[in-house]
Design an enzyme around this catalytic site. Structure first.
Site, short mmCIF file in Angstrom:
data_model
loop_
_atom_site.label_atom_id
_atom_site.label_comp_id
_atom_site.label_asym_id
_atom_site.label_seq_id
_atom_site.Cartn_x
_atom_site.Cartn_y
_atom_site.Cartn_z
CB SER A 17 -61.56 0.33 -51.56
OG SER A 17 -60.62 -0.65 -51.17
NE ARG A 39 -52.75 -0.06 -45.19
CZ ARG A 39 -52.02 -0.69 -46.11
NH1 ARG A 39 -50.71 -0.75 -45.97
NH2 ARG A 39 -52.59 -1.26 -47.16
CG ASP A 64 -50.96 -1.04 -40.85
OD1 ASP A 64 -51.43 -2.18 -41.03
OD2 ASP A 64 -49.81 -0.72 -41.20
CB VAL A 65 -55.42 -4.77 -39.05
CG1 VAL A 65 -56.73 -4.01 -39.09
CG2 VAL A 65 -55.08 -5.37 -40.41
CG ASN A 91 -63.30 -6.24 -45.32
OD1 ASN A 91 -63.63 -7.14 -46.10
ND2 ASN A 91 -62.81 -5.07 -45.74
CE1 TYR A 161 -56.23 -13.27 -49.86
CE2 TYR A 161 -57.09 -15.14 -51.10
CZ TYR A 161 -57.28 -13.94 -50.45
OH TYR A 161 -58.55 -13.41 -50.37
CE LYS A 165 -58.27 -13.59 -46.91
NZ LYS A 165 -58.87 -12.54 -46.04
CB THR A 196 -62.00 -5.92 -54.64
OG1 THR A 196 -60.90 -6.85 -54.64
CG2 THR A 196 -63.27 -6.63 -54.18
#
Length: 254
Positions: A17, A39, A64-65, A91, A161, A165, A196
């Site tokens: 997505s 996934r 699944d990273v 990503n 988060y 990043k 998103t």
């Protein structure tokens, strides 16, 4: 501009997505064969069908990273079906929201497992194959890590988060330096807010709408806002760009 992507092989994580899906479509339009990885394989199948219907070449790959031991075998599967890997788009990511005093260790660890460990080992496993398959020596090796403007600011209730990043930007520069002489270009794209699945519910609220009004242009970015940077970094111009973090945010940080 001809980005010289025809015949190249790209792997995109988190492609079920949002940005990952968009990246797969754009690279395919430019002639790259794409492996879409995530996934949710049901969504990947639909994306592959869409790409093939337009004449592109694509495959699905369940991944699944956060399970980093699975990344290398997944990329081997990509090369077995599509050919030598030359573009890796790391990503996949999660929101990692929550106040620090309410943050569980499990939630924090999941944020870093996906956003940091998944990117680091995704880059390393891709680089290992690009060196072995000759794409690095040929000047075609590209690794693009998707960070965020959160790497450069402090956002309310997003401390984990933001930290994750910032780590992506730092590792991008470190890996670019480590692999510079081996001709692997490593760069990061740091998007501003694009709607998103991760943030759509928030921006539908009154608080989300107030946040949008704090942006200088009082809007979210359009989904095509990253297209040019993606194609530049993945394509021929990316040969001479490494160790950079490109902020593309419609002025949201101003």
């Amino acid at each position: 501009m001809d980005f010289q992507l025809k015949g190249r092989v790209a792997a995109i994580t988190g492609a079920s997505s949002g940005l990952g899906r968009r990246f797969a479509l754009k690279l395919s339009e430019e002639g790259a064969a794409v492996a879409v990885m995530a996934r949710r394989t049901d969504r990947l199948e639909a994306l592959v069908e869409e790409i093939r219907a337009k004449g592109g070449k694509a495959m699905t790959c369940a991944l699944d990273v956060s399970q980093t031991a699975d990344i290398g075998p997944a990329l081997d599967q990509v090369e077995a079906e599509l050919g030598p890997l030359s573009i890796m788009i790391n990503n996949a990511g999660v929101g990692g929201d929550g106040m620090a005093l309410e943050m569980s260790q499990e939630h924090f660890d999941n944020t870093f497992n996906v956003n940091v460990r998944g990117v680091y080992f995704g880059a390393a496993e891709a680089a290992r194959r690009m060196l072995k398959n000759g794409q690095a020596e040929a000047g075609n090796a590209r690794i693009i890590n998707i960070a965020s403007i959160a790497a450069f600011t402090q956002l309310p209730a997003l401390s984990a988060y933001c930290a994750s990043k910032a780590a992506v930007v730092s590792m991008t520069k470190a890996l670019a330096r480590e692999w510079a002489k081996r001709l692997i270009s490593v760069n990061a794209i740091c998007p501003g807010y694009i709607e998103t699945e991760i943030n759509a519910d928030w921006f539908a609220t009154e608080g989300g709408q107030r946040q949008i009004q704090t942006f200088p242009r009082r809007r979210l970015m359009d989904e095509d806002g990253l297209d040019a940077a993606l194609l530049m970094l993945a394509g021929a111009p990316g040969r001479q760009i490494t160790g950079s973090a490109f902020t593309l945010d419609d002025g949201q940080l101003l």
